[in-house]
Write an enzyme that holds these catalytic residues in place. Structure first.
Site, PDB file in Angstrom:
ATOM      1  N   THR A  69     -13.258 -26.226  -8.478  1.00  0.00           N
ATOM      2  CA  THR A  69     -13.923 -24.657  -8.881  1.00  0.00           C
ATOM      3  C   THR A  69     -14.741 -24.649  -9.831  1.00  0.00           C
ATOM      4  O   THR A  69     -15.515 -23.990  -9.702  1.00  0.00           O
ATOM      5  CB  THR A  69     -12.504 -24.199  -9.597  1.00  0.00           C
ATOM      6  OG1 THR A  69     -11.386 -24.340  -8.575  1.00  0.00           O
ATOM      7  CG2 THR A  69     -12.611 -22.984 -10.201  1.00  0.00           C
ATOM      8  N   HIS A 202      -9.224 -34.533  -6.362  1.00  0.00           N
ATOM      9  CA  HIS A 202      -7.863 -34.797  -6.058  1.00  0.00           C
ATOM     10  C   HIS A 202      -7.611 -34.489  -4.651  1.00  0.00           C
ATOM     11  O   HIS A 202      -6.591 -34.515  -3.952  1.00  0.00           O
ATOM     12  CB  HIS A 202      -6.932 -33.910  -6.903  1.00  0.00           C
ATOM     13  CG  HIS A 202      -6.876 -32.437  -6.775  1.00  0.00           C
ATOM     14  ND1 HIS A 202      -5.983 -31.570  -6.140  1.00  0.00           N
ATOM     15  CD2 HIS A 202      -7.965 -31.427  -7.224  1.00  0.00           C
ATOM     16  CE1 HIS A 202      -6.245 -30.227  -6.114  1.00  0.00           C
ATOM     17  NE2 HIS A 202      -7.611 -30.401  -6.648  1.00  0.00           N
ATOM     18  N   CYS A 327       0.378 -13.752  -3.083  1.00  0.00           N
ATOM     19  CA  CYS A 327      -0.148 -13.190  -4.373  1.00  0.00           C
ATOM     20  C   CYS A 327       0.704 -13.212  -5.622  1.00  0.00           C
ATOM     21  O   CYS A 327       1.851 -13.796  -5.338  1.00  0.00           O
ATOM     22  CB  CYS A 327      -0.359 -11.548  -4.003  1.00  0.00           C
ATOM     23  SG  CYS A 327       1.137 -10.733  -3.915  1.00  0.00           S
TER      24      CYS A 327
HETATM   25  N1  PLP Z   1     -13.015 -25.406  -2.850  1.00  0.00           N
HETATM   26  C1  PLP Z   1     -11.930 -25.649  -1.790  1.00  0.00           C
HETATM   27  C2  PLP Z   1     -12.516 -25.634  -0.131  1.00  0.00           C
HETATM   28  C3  PLP Z   1     -10.810 -26.051  -2.018  1.00  0.00           C
HETATM   29  O1  PLP Z   1      -9.904 -26.120  -0.986  1.00  0.00           O
HETATM   30  C4  PLP Z   1     -10.297 -25.989  -3.565  1.00  0.00           C
HETATM   31  C5  PLP Z   1      -9.061 -26.547  -3.795  1.00  0.00           C
HETATM   32  O2  PLP Z   1      -7.922 -25.643  -3.885  1.00  0.00           O
HETATM   33  C6  PLP Z   1     -11.269 -25.884  -4.351  1.00  0.00           C
HETATM   34  C7  PLP Z   1     -12.541 -25.278  -3.965  1.00  0.00           C
HETATM   35  C8  PLP Z   1     -10.840 -25.646  -6.051  1.00  0.00           C
HETATM   36  O3  PLP Z   1     -10.758 -27.278  -6.358  1.00  0.00           O
HETATM   37  P1  PLP Z   1     -10.164 -27.428  -7.539  1.00  0.00           P
HETATM   38  O4  PLP Z   1      -8.492 -27.484  -7.312  1.00  0.00           O
HETATM   39  O5  PLP Z   1     -10.560 -29.088  -7.907  1.00  0.00           O
HETATM   40  O6  PLP Z   1     -10.582 -26.700  -8.732  1.00  0.00           O
END
Ligand code: PLP
Length: 392
Positions: A69, A202, A327
């Protein structure tokens, strides 16, 4: 008996990552001048070098973040804000309509604030993005194109290499979210020259809470967090040496195991998909061609089954899967990805990872055959269930 088929949400840490985490979790501050600080710094820099070697970039391009994220936010906001400061026109951004919320929301937020103009490119019914449509949307003021390497819900893989080639010598920065793709596809910036790329540990056998933003030097990026100036000033904050060392170990382990993993998972996901689509009213979502979808993902749409009841019944049966998207109120509804694809029915995502076995496939087929039949017969156990986080 528990069956875990939600590896796209989080996959268990690999032994090498756990060992590195344990070794460095109590490390001194990696920016300290004393010997213990320098040992921690060595662990951080080793991880950086290993990651750079595996993804095919310079260690200077590697910035550690708290996860996917933050890496996505840093790329989107950081590139747009840096461009905004250096030009008069409002920067234009092109993203796909199937991006994870970690790209979609910052892009929309920038547009709402008037910091960017935004164009979203719809997918085909298989969830893939047509690179020519993306390129056709590029304008004189476009500063950023962001198209994910593979979609987290349906596993559709996009042709990012075509975009990279077309935009290589332009002033447009190309970012890809490779969070889901890294485990089974890998990334190679030597052959696919991108400006920015996001990873999350992760999702490939590292711990939660650490990720990587590959941000090519020479492409201006505004920092989101101002402070001590760590990581070339782009991402301030004390280096979490344990998480970073574990992320590096996971990158190396996932890269070394990738071919074997794909070989193990291909027959498993094929058998699961075959078994599920043999049931009445169950259709596989996403690209038909295995070359265009992640081997780890089996996504189906199911007719005549209440989504909330399905989530509850699978949980009761000890089968961990993802209903797609829910949601905040807990009411399951079609995600923006499935809506954009025009998919109908009740969504179900089953995803494999490095600990998956054939027994998981057997169990998932048994449970789903039983649960779908029972729900259709009206034998639902109740409708209250804990809300799942939004799409991951
Ligand atoms: N982008 C994608 C395609 C994801 O699948 C995820 C995870 O849910 C994320 C970004 C976000 O990653 P994180 O959980 O490390 O913030």
């Amino acid at each position: 008996m528990d069956t875990y088929l939600d590896h796209a949400a989080t996959t268990p840490p690999r032994p090498a990552a756990l060992a590195a985490l344990q070794q460095w979790i109590g490390a001194a501050n990696a920016s300290a001048a004393h010997a213990r600080g320098q040992q921690a710094r060595t662990a951080v820099e080793q991880a950086r070098e290993e990651i750079a070697r595996v993804v095919g970039c310079s260690p200077h391009d590697v910035v550690f973040t708290s996860g996917g994220t933050e890496a996505d936010n840093l790329a989107v906001k950081g590139i747009v804000w840096a461009a905004r400061d250096s030009r008069r026109a409002v920067p234009h951004v092109v993203v796909s309509a199937v991006e994870h919320a970690a790209v979609r929301e910052p892009a929309r937020w920038l547009a709402e604030r008037g910091d960017a103009r935004l164009t979203e490119i719809a997918p085909g019914p298989d969830g893939r993005i047509d690179p020519q449509q993306v390129l056709a949307a590029v304008e004189a003021d476009t500063v950023l194109v962001s198209v994910m390497t593979a979609n987290n819900e349906v596993g559709a893989v996009n042709d990012v290499a075509v975009l990279a080639q077309a935009l290589a010598d332009s002033s447009v920065a190309l970012h890809t979210d490779a969070v889901q793709a890294f485990a089974t596809r890998g990334v190679d910036l030597d052959t696919v020259p991108l400006d920015a790329l996001s990873l999350s540990a992760h999702k490939f056998g590292g711990p939660q809470g650490v990720g990587v933003a590959i941000l090519r030097r020479g492409r201006a990026v505004e920092s989101l967090a101002h402070g001590g100036g760590q990581d070339r000033g782009v991402r301030s904050g004390t280096f979490p040496a344990g998480l970073i060392a574990a992320c590096g170990a996971a990158v190396v382990a996932a890269d070394a195991d990738r071919d074997g993993l794909v070989e193990r998972l291909a027959p498993m996901s094929a058998r699961l998909a075959e078994g599920l689509t043999a049931l009445d009213g169950v259709r596989r979502t996403g690209p038909a061609d295995p070359a265009h979808r992640l081997v780890s993902h089996v996504h189906v749409m199911i007719d005549d089954v209440d989504p909330s009841a399905l989530v509850l019944e699978l949980d009761r049966a000890g089968l961990a899967a993802s209903s797609g998207s829910a949601c905040g109120s807990g009411a399951v509804r079609a995600s923006h990805v499935l809506q954009a694809m025009g998919a109908v029915g009740t969504p179900l995502r089953l995803t494999f990872g490095w600990t998956s076995t054939e027994a998981d496939v057997d169990r998932a087929l048994d449970v789903l055959t039983d649960v779908i039949a029972r729900l259709r017969a009206g034998d639902a156990a109740g409708l209250s269930f804990a809300p799942h986080p939004a799409s991951h």
